[in-house]
Scaffold this motif. Structure first.
Motif, PDB file in Angstrom:
ATOM      1  N   GLY A  19      35.793  55.831  41.084  1.00 26.22           N
ATOM      2  CA  GLY A  19      34.476  55.662  41.673  1.00 26.22           C
ATOM      3  C   GLY A  19      33.558  54.934  40.712  1.00 26.22           C
ATOM      4  O   GLY A  19      33.890  54.744  39.550  1.00 26.22           O
ATOM      5  N   THR A  23      30.064  52.875  44.488  1.00 28.14           N
ATOM      6  CA  THR A  23      30.700  53.821  45.409  1.00 28.14           C
ATOM      7  C   THR A  23      29.714  54.914  45.798  1.00 28.14           C
ATOM      8  O   THR A  23      29.622  55.299  46.970  1.00 28.14           O
ATOM      9  CB  THR A  23      31.941  54.460  44.752  1.00 28.14           C
ATOM     10  OG1 THR A  23      32.828  53.430  44.334  1.00 28.14           O
ATOM     11  CG2 THR A  23      32.659  55.404  45.695  1.00 28.14           C
ATOM     12  N   HIS A  26      27.240  53.542  48.322  1.00 28.17           N
ATOM     13  CA  HIS A  26      27.828  53.450  49.668  1.00 28.17           C
ATOM     14  C   HIS A  26      27.905  54.829  50.312  1.00 28.17           C
ATOM     15  O   HIS A  26      27.583  54.985  51.495  1.00 28.17           O
ATOM     16  CB  HIS A  26      29.233  52.840  49.605  1.00 28.17           C
ATOM     17  CG  HIS A  26      29.237  51.358  49.565  1.00 28.17           C
ATOM     18  ND1 HIS A  26      29.108  50.590  50.695  1.00 28.17           N
ATOM     19  CD2 HIS A  26      29.342  50.492  48.536  1.00 28.17           C
ATOM     20  CE1 HIS A  26      29.132  49.314  50.370  1.00 28.17           C
ATOM     21  NE2 HIS A  26      29.277  49.222  49.057  1.00 28.17           N
ATOM     22  N   SER A  27      28.326  55.819  49.553  1.00 25.38           N
ATOM     23  CA  SER A  27      28.428  57.183  50.091  1.00 25.38           C
ATOM     24  C   SER A  27      27.061  57.704  50.514  1.00 25.38           C
ATOM     25  O   SER A  27      26.917  58.328  51.565  1.00 25.38           O
ATOM     26  CB  SER A  27      29.033  58.119  49.051  1.00 25.38           C
ATOM     27  OG  SER A  27      30.329  57.716  48.726  1.00 25.38           O
TER      28      SER A  27
END
Length: 76
Positions: A19, A23, A26-27
């Protein structure tokens, strides 16, 4: 958060998948949209200049939604 710092924290938490800060971003955006947060708010929280960039997450969200729909159809 510098990328090296994110990697160190990921390793110290024993997370199984790679990650990065990207990342996490985006999460975060995907979770907000799943919870019904409007696109303008997500755009502002992520610091995007253009709503077109933020709309990428709606495309990802529709793919996730289709995946959930097909999996639930298989179960039912």
């Amino acid at each position: 958060m510098p990328s090296g710092l994110a990697s160190r924290h990921r390793r110290s938490a024993s997370l199984p998948r790679p990650g990065s800060c990207h990342t996490l971003q985006h999460s975060f955006a995907t979770q907000l949209l799943c919870q019904g947060t409007d696109i303008q708010t997500v755009k502002e929280l992520l610091g995007h200049k253009s709503e077109k960039i933020t709309q990428i997450y709606t495309h990802v969200l529709s793919k996730i939604s289709l995946s959930w729909t097909s999996k639930s159809a298989q179960i039912g």
